[in-house]
Scaffold this active site. Structure first.
Site, PDB file in Angstrom:
ATOM      1  N   GLY A 139       3.513  16.118   4.376  1.00 52.11           N
ATOM      2  CA  GLY A 139       4.023  15.856   5.514  1.00 52.11           C
ATOM      3  C   GLY A 139       5.665  15.172   5.430  1.00 52.11           C
ATOM      4  O   GLY A 139       6.376  15.700   4.425  1.00 52.11           O
ATOM      5  N   ARG A 140       6.068  14.256   6.247  1.00 47.35           N
ATOM      6  CA  ARG A 140       7.321  13.943   6.191  1.00 47.35           C
ATOM      7  C   ARG A 140       7.591  13.225   4.631  1.00 47.35           C
ATOM      8  O   ARG A 140       8.759  13.567   3.978  1.00 47.35           O
ATOM      9  CB  ARG A 140       7.577  12.897   6.957  1.00 47.35           C
ATOM     10  CG  ARG A 140       7.638  13.096   8.532  1.00 47.35           C
ATOM     11  CD  ARG A 140       7.806  11.949   9.365  1.00 47.35           C
ATOM     12  NE  ARG A 140       7.698  12.120  10.880  1.00 47.35           N
ATOM     13  CZ  ARG A 140       6.713  12.121  11.724  1.00 47.35           C
ATOM     14  NH1 ARG A 140       5.317  11.772  11.063  1.00 47.35           N
ATOM     15  NH2 ARG A 140       6.456  12.372  12.947  1.00 47.35           N
ATOM     16  N   ARG A 217      -2.762   5.799   0.293  1.00 46.45           N
ATOM     17  CA  ARG A 217      -3.855   4.764   0.628  1.00 46.45           C
ATOM     18  C   ARG A 217      -4.598   4.599  -0.485  1.00 46.45           C
ATOM     19  O   ARG A 217      -5.126   5.583  -1.156  1.00 46.45           O
ATOM     20  CB  ARG A 217      -4.488   4.939   1.760  1.00 46.45           C
ATOM     21  CG  ARG A 217      -3.902   4.500   3.284  1.00 46.45           C
ATOM     22  CD  ARG A 217      -3.777   3.139   3.352  1.00 46.45           C
ATOM     23  NE  ARG A 217      -3.305   2.701   4.665  1.00 46.45           N
ATOM     24  CZ  ARG A 217      -1.941   2.050   4.949  1.00 46.45           C
ATOM     25  NH1 ARG A 217      -1.223   2.180   3.579  1.00 46.45           N
ATOM     26  NH2 ARG A 217      -1.456   1.944   6.007  1.00 46.45           N
ATOM     27  N   ASP A 241       0.865   2.510  -6.294  1.00 51.23           N
ATOM     28  CA  ASP A 241       1.496   1.503  -5.358  1.00 51.23           C
ATOM     29  C   ASP A 241       0.487   0.786  -4.436  1.00 51.23           C
ATOM     30  O   ASP A 241       0.768   0.062  -3.773  1.00 51.23           O
ATOM     31  CB  ASP A 241       2.726   1.960  -4.696  1.00 51.23           C
ATOM     32  CG  ASP A 241       3.487   1.074  -3.918  1.00 51.23           C
ATOM     33  OD1 ASP A 241       3.539   0.002  -4.414  1.00 51.23           O
ATOM     34  OD2 ASP A 241       3.994   1.535  -2.807  1.00 51.23           O
ATOM     35  N   GLU A 246      -6.736  -4.257  -1.688  1.00 45.27           N
ATOM     36  CA  GLU A 246      -5.569  -5.001  -1.952  1.00 45.27           C
ATOM     37  C   GLU A 246      -5.863  -6.286  -1.254  1.00 45.27           C
ATOM     38  O   GLU A 246      -6.585  -6.485  -0.255  1.00 45.27           O
ATOM     39  CB  GLU A 246      -4.477  -4.137  -1.264  1.00 45.27           C
ATOM     40  CG  GLU A 246      -4.115  -2.834  -1.945  1.00 45.27           C
ATOM     41  CD  GLU A 246      -2.999  -2.050  -1.007  1.00 45.27           C
ATOM     42  OE1 GLU A 246      -2.216  -2.539  -0.243  1.00 45.27           O
ATOM     43  OE2 GLU A 246      -2.754  -0.868  -1.485  1.00 45.27           O
ATOM     44  N   HIS A 264       2.180  -2.698  -3.767  1.00 43.45           N
ATOM     45  CA  HIS A 264       2.407  -1.791  -2.527  1.00 43.45           C
ATOM     46  C   HIS A 264       3.670  -2.178  -1.888  1.00 43.45           C
ATOM     47  O   HIS A 264       3.917  -2.730  -1.072  1.00 43.45           O
ATOM     48  CB  HIS A 264       1.538  -2.467  -1.436  1.00 43.45           C
ATOM     49  CG  HIS A 264       1.203  -1.308  -0.370  1.00 43.45           C
ATOM     50  ND1 HIS A 264      -0.076  -1.117   0.420  1.00 43.45           N
ATOM     51  CD2 HIS A 264       1.876  -0.484   0.174  1.00 43.45           C
ATOM     52  CE1 HIS A 264       0.053  -0.266   1.187  1.00 43.45           C
ATOM     53  NE2 HIS A 264       1.337   0.078   1.227  1.00 43.45           N
ATOM     54  N   VAL A 265       4.798  -1.598  -2.736  1.00 47.70           N
ATOM     55  CA  VAL A 265       6.130  -2.038  -2.255  1.00 47.70           C
ATOM     56  C   VAL A 265       6.878  -0.850  -1.757  1.00 47.70           C
ATOM     57  O   VAL A 265       8.054  -0.750  -1.539  1.00 47.70           O
ATOM     58  CB  VAL A 265       6.886  -2.611  -3.609  1.00 47.70           C
ATOM     59  CG1 VAL A 265       6.352  -3.771  -3.803  1.00 47.70           C
ATOM     60  CG2 VAL A 265       6.933  -1.489  -4.676  1.00 47.70           C
TER      61      VAL A 265
END
Length: 298
Positions: A139-140, A217, A241, A246, A264-265
């Protein structure tokens, strides 16, 4: 003035404009017309049931897998997210994880800080040129990752629901993509449809010269299978990440020297988070003014 539920902590640059424009509450209120939640936040059926006047859920993030879309559609509740503005930053993090795992840069940094360089040279690592990056989800963000890794001299393969008009190799299954890849990069959405899509069989197909990169995810990867694959050298390394639970990271992953672990940055820059916040604000303003939403999900 519409009532907006802010049930979790949000940055000041988002919370303050919202509290200035709306009646904001931190607990479910039957008068609530909007909810603002971060990406990955789970909107439960019980929460929806407690908000009979809810009109819109605005997600402060690109991932909306925690929002139950079918019930929202049934009730006519609009859902928005913040795509595009975080694409470059997330793709940069994916590229960084590929570099860090291939060149063992986290280990090299620890090696230098420990003073070990005075007694021995740092072990050799691996070059990127000529290697294949397999991207799950073109995707993007997947396309932006492909552009960056191509610039490093890497070949690109991908797997998704269907082939696209791109100059990259298409693999018709995830196992085939893993077999073709030196780096398997996860860039697909989360949610029930992709839960544990990367399992023991996929990791085995990736093989002992392969590295797993996940900026999507944590739920997409079977974390227990990944830990076993790392501990038993089924794969070479992992750069993560995101995680299944989490902010809790399994001690087994932390203890693996062949991992690079980020908190998760992916979108965590001042510029991107402010642009995401502005999209949330603009979507709410458009909704309550009766205008078209900027980034509708449903």
């Amino acid at each position: 003035m519409p009532t907006v539920l802010l049930s979790v902590s949000l940055p000041d640059f988002l919370r303050e404009p919202l509290t200035a424009a709306y009646t904001c509450v931190t607990q479910p209120d039957p008068e609530t017309q909007a909810i603002v939640v971060p990406g990955g936040f789970t909107v439960t059926d019980s929460l929806l049931a407690a908000l009979p006047k809810l009109e819109i859920i605005s997600v402060f993030g690109v991932g909306y897998d925690g929002v139950p879309l079918a019930p929202c559609r049934e009730r006519g509740i609009r859902v928005t997210n913040t795509p595009d503005v975080l694409t470059d930053d997330v793709a940069d993090i994916a590229s960084a994880l590929v570099l860090m795992t291939s060149r063992r840069l986290a280990e090299a940094e620890r090696f230098t800080r420990a003073g070990s360089w005075t007694s021995a040279p740092f072990p050799l690592a691996h070059a990127l040129r000529g290697k294949t990056a397999g991207i799950l989800g073109l995707g993007r963000i997947g396309k932006a990752i492909a552009q960056r890794l191509s610039a490093h001299g890497m070949k690109i393969a991908y797997h998704g629901r269907q082939p696209q008009d791109v100059p990259y190799q298409y693999c018709d299954s995830l196992v085939a993509l893993a077999e073709a890849s030196d780096f398997l990069v996860i860039a697909c959405p989360g949610g029930p449809g992709t839960k544990h899509l990367v399992n023991a069989a996929v990791l085995s197909a990736l093989g002992s010269k392969g590295t797993l990169i996940n900026i999507a995810r944590g739920s997409v990867v079977d974390e227990k299978a990944l830990i076993q694959a790392l501990q038993n050298q089924v794969i070479r390394a992992a750069g993560l990440d995101v995680f299944e639970n989490e902010p809790h990271v399994p001690v087994e992953l932390i203890s693996c020297e062949n991992t690079v672990l980020f908190p998760h940055v992916g979108s965590a820059t001042h510029e991107t988070r402010r642009a995401m916040a502005q999209l949330v604000i603009d979507n709410l303003a458009a909704h309550f003014a009766g205008r078209d939403l900027l980034t509708p999900v449903c």
